[in-house]
Design a protein around this motif. Sequence first.
Motif, PDB file in Angstrom:
ATOM      1  N   ASP A 198     -15.291 -23.606   6.370  1.00 16.97           N
ATOM      2  CA  ASP A 198     -14.026 -23.132   6.582  1.00 16.97           C
ATOM      3  C   ASP A 198     -14.175 -22.676   4.825  1.00 16.97           C
ATOM      4  OD1 ASP A 198     -12.283 -24.610   7.874  1.00 16.97           O
ATOM      5  OD2 ASP A 198     -12.042 -26.629   6.335  1.00 16.97           O
ATOM      6  N   VAL A 199     -14.897 -20.910   5.669  1.00 12.61           N
ATOM      7  CA  VAL A 199     -14.876 -20.476   4.610  1.00 12.61           C
ATOM      8  C   VAL A 199     -13.643 -19.575   4.144  1.00 12.61           C
ATOM      9  CG1 VAL A 199     -16.506 -17.792   4.655  1.00 12.61           C
ATOM     10  CG2 VAL A 199     -16.965 -20.369   6.114  1.00 12.61           C
ATOM     11  N   ARG A 200     -13.478 -18.992   2.833  1.00 12.96           N
ATOM     12  CA  ARG A 200     -12.706 -18.233   2.444  1.00 12.96           C
ATOM     13  C   ARG A 200     -13.179 -17.153   3.001  1.00 12.96           C
ATOM     14  NH1 ARG A 200     -11.783 -19.056  -2.737  1.00 12.96           N
ATOM     15  NH2 ARG A 200      -9.480 -18.572  -2.429  1.00 12.96           N
ATOM     16  N   ARG A 201     -12.025 -15.958   2.837  1.00 14.42           N
ATOM     17  CA  ARG A 201     -12.339 -14.859   3.978  1.00 14.42           C
ATOM     18  C   ARG A 201     -11.149 -13.253   2.753  1.00 14.42           C
ATOM     19  NH1 ARG A 201     -15.980 -13.751   7.096  1.00 14.42           N
ATOM     20  NH2 ARG A 201     -17.036 -15.560   8.528  1.00 14.42           N
ATOM     21  N   LYS A 202     -11.784 -12.188   2.643  1.00 11.68           N
ATOM     22  CA  LYS A 202     -11.174 -10.966   1.219  1.00 11.68           C
ATOM     23  C   LYS A 202      -9.868 -10.599   2.728  1.00 11.68           C
ATOM     24  CE  LYS A 202     -14.814  -9.601  -0.150  1.00 11.68           C
ATOM     25  NZ  LYS A 202     -15.216  -9.963  -1.998  1.00 11.68           N
ATOM     26  N   SER A 203      -8.305 -10.614   1.793  1.00 10.23           N
ATOM     27  CA  SER A 203      -6.931 -10.083   2.323  1.00 10.23           C
ATOM     28  C   SER A 203      -6.690  -8.807   1.389  1.00 10.23           C
ATOM     29  CB  SER A 203      -6.935 -11.276   2.703  1.00 10.23           C
ATOM     30  OG  SER A 203      -6.261 -11.715   1.813  1.00 10.23           O
ATOM     31  N   THR A 204      -5.902  -7.825   2.513  1.00 16.32           N
ATOM     32  CA  THR A 204      -5.721  -7.255   1.529  1.00 16.32           C
ATOM     33  C   THR A 204      -3.605  -7.336   1.930  1.00 16.32           C
ATOM     34  OG1 THR A 204      -7.174  -5.511   2.078  1.00 16.32           O
ATOM     35  CG2 THR A 204      -5.290  -5.027   1.435  1.00 16.32           C
ATOM     36  N   ILE A 205      -3.203  -7.111   0.354  1.00 18.32           N
ATOM     37  CA  ILE A 205      -1.622  -6.916   1.076  1.00 18.32           C
ATOM     38  C   ILE A 205      -1.734  -5.409   0.455  1.00 18.32           C
ATOM     39  CG2 ILE A 205       0.815  -7.825   0.118  1.00 18.32           C
ATOM     40  CD1 ILE A 205      -0.766 -10.473  -0.661  1.00 18.32           C
ATOM     41  N   ILE A 206      -0.977  -4.928   0.935  1.00 19.14           N
ATOM     42  CA  ILE A 206      -0.197  -3.657   0.887  1.00 19.14           C
ATOM     43  C   ILE A 206       1.412  -3.779   0.326  1.00 19.14           C
ATOM     44  CG2 ILE A 206       0.003  -0.881   1.828  1.00 19.14           C
ATOM     45  CD1 ILE A 206      -2.645  -1.507   3.171  1.00 19.14           C
ATOM     46  N   SER A 207       1.974  -2.777  -0.309  1.00 14.31           N
ATOM     47  CA  SER A 207       3.616  -3.238  -0.561  1.00 14.31           C
ATOM     48  C   SER A 207       3.551  -0.972  -0.354  1.00 14.31           C
ATOM     49  CB  SER A 207       3.862  -3.466  -2.191  1.00 14.31           C
ATOM     50  OG  SER A 207       5.388  -3.357  -2.755  1.00 14.31           O
ATOM     51  N   LEU A 208       4.352  -1.082   0.719  1.00 13.32           N
ATOM     52  CA  LEU A 208       4.592   0.314   0.832  1.00 13.32           C
ATOM     53  C   LEU A 208       6.722   0.681   0.228  1.00 13.32           C
ATOM     54  CD1 LEU A 208       3.798  -0.776   3.423  1.00 13.32           C
ATOM     55  CD2 LEU A 208       3.446   1.503   3.603  1.00 13.32           C
ATOM     56  N   LEU A 209       6.016   1.637  -0.653  1.00 17.66           N
ATOM     57  CA  LEU A 209       7.566   2.111  -1.268  1.00 17.66           C
ATOM     58  C   LEU A 209       7.813   3.692  -0.681  1.00 17.66           C
ATOM     59  CD1 LEU A 209       5.719   1.427  -4.670  1.00 17.66           C
ATOM     60  CD2 LEU A 209       7.257  -0.311  -3.311  1.00 17.66           C
ATOM     61  N   CYS A 210       9.324   4.017  -1.070  1.00 17.65           N
ATOM     62  CA  CYS A 210      10.332   4.833  -0.874  1.00 17.65           C
ATOM     63  C   CYS A 210       9.072   6.035  -1.319  1.00 17.65           C
ATOM     64  CB  CYS A 210      11.165   4.493  -0.112  1.00 17.65           C
ATOM     65  SG  CYS A 210      12.024   6.471   0.530  1.00 17.65           S
ATOM     66  N   GLU A 211       9.045   7.218  -0.693  1.00 16.19           N
ATOM     67  CA  GLU A 211       8.782   8.317  -1.750  1.00 16.19           C
ATOM     68  C   GLU A 211       9.410  10.132  -0.346  1.00 16.19           C
ATOM     69  OE1 GLU A 211       8.192  10.960  -3.723  1.00 16.19           O
ATOM     70  OE2 GLU A 211       6.563   9.810  -4.833  1.00 16.19           O
ATOM     71  N   ARG A 212      10.538   9.942  -1.123  1.00 21.11           N
ATOM     72  CA  ARG A 212      11.716  11.049  -0.969  1.00 21.11           C
ATOM     73  C   ARG A 212      11.404  12.969  -1.287  1.00 21.11           C
ATOM     74  NH1 ARG A 212      15.806   8.541   1.737  1.00 21.11           N
ATOM     75  NH2 ARG A 212      16.256   6.775   1.235  1.00 21.11           N
ATOM     76  N   ASP A 213      10.361  12.609  -2.172  1.00 18.10           N
ATOM     77  CA  ASP A 213       9.502  14.073  -2.444  1.00 18.10           C
ATOM     78  C   ASP A 213       9.405  14.959  -1.444  1.00 18.10           C
ATOM     79  OD1 ASP A 213       8.741  16.283  -3.928  1.00 18.10           O
ATOM     80  OD2 ASP A 213       7.903  15.607  -5.330  1.00 18.10           O
ATOM     81  N   PRO A 214      10.013  15.927  -0.843  1.00 17.74           N
ATOM     82  CA  PRO A 214       9.360  16.854   0.444  1.00 17.74           C
ATOM     83  C   PRO A 214       7.596  17.387  -0.627  1.00 17.74           C
ATOM     84  CG  PRO A 214      11.317  17.726  -0.685  1.00 17.74           C
ATOM     85  CD  PRO A 214      11.434  16.846  -1.281  1.00 17.74           C
ATOM     86  N   LEU A 215       7.434  17.416  -0.990  1.00 21.67           N
ATOM     87  CA  LEU A 215       6.516  18.604  -1.657  1.00 21.67           C
ATOM     88  C   LEU A 215       5.157  17.520  -2.208  1.00 21.67           C
ATOM     89  CD1 LEU A 215       7.801  20.597  -4.635  1.00 21.67           C
ATOM     90  CD2 LEU A 215       7.134  21.004  -1.895  1.00 21.67           C
ATOM     91  N   SER A 216       5.382  15.886  -1.886  1.00 22.27           N
ATOM     92  CA  SER A 216       4.266  14.543  -1.514  1.00 22.27           C
ATOM     93  C   SER A 216       3.629  14.741  -0.604  1.00 22.27           C
ATOM     94  CB  SER A 216       5.185  13.655  -2.417  1.00 22.27           C
ATOM     95  OG  SER A 216       5.730  13.731  -3.487  1.00 22.27           O
TER      96      SER A 216
END
Length: 262
Positions: A198-216
């Motif tokens: 049972d090898v513990r392995r790396k993982s990733t969590i990405i939280s996606l946030l709304c960006e409404r600035d049209p110039l971004s």
Amino acid sequence: MKLLYYCLAFALPALSASTDDDSKKAKTAHKPCTIKSPTSGAFFDLTPISVVLPEEGRKAHKDDRTESWHARGYDYPANFTINFCAPVVEDVKDVVGVDERLWRNVSAFYKMGGRTYSIGQQNSEPVFRGRKLILNYTDGSPCTSTSSHFTYSQRSTRPSLQPREIIGGDRGDKHRGHDDDDDDDEKKQKGQPGKNADVRRKSTIISLLCERDPLSPLATVAFVASSPDECTYFFEARTSAACGGIEAARQQLGPGGVFGVM
């Protein structure tokens, strides 16, 4: 007049059956990298930020992205490369502790000391945690058994944990048991199963946030933190794709189709 009634009598059942079939297909069909909010009902499509190289023979558009997204590590001694819902487009090789056939499925990684560490395999199913839109990658490189990578100041305040003596065993047994554990840890780091598979392995969590600035930019990815055991890495991604909208519905037979049938 009777002819019109007869035409409607045949057309309306066909329209109803078509509508029922469409609704069933809509319920069962699911496009990867999309999700509907269980609270607001808004539809989220992350495919615009999923980097895919153009097929061979097709001329690349000037706006086509040719590399995955990057995040600076700052106080972590490495930078990160990430893609959304798809493997990174970079040619990833010699990934620590990951089978060669799975190198092409790595969706997030970093390099350190000339070695490549995966922090998650491809996953095209975003999820909601309450109101938070999350993308999670798992099954990366094995987690290190020691804090060799971090340079955080908190590490220096940790107490040193010494191996406990085996109750009822002599000194030789104690050292032999400790050496066996070290051998198992070394095998795990190389991606080989030791006594404990049972090898513990790396993982990733990405939280996606709304960006409404049209110039971004289309998306910006920021490294937030990692767990003390270097097993979980947290990121925030700001993008207009995380703002949600209305899912485009397909209609095979509309009002014009009814009169066409008639």
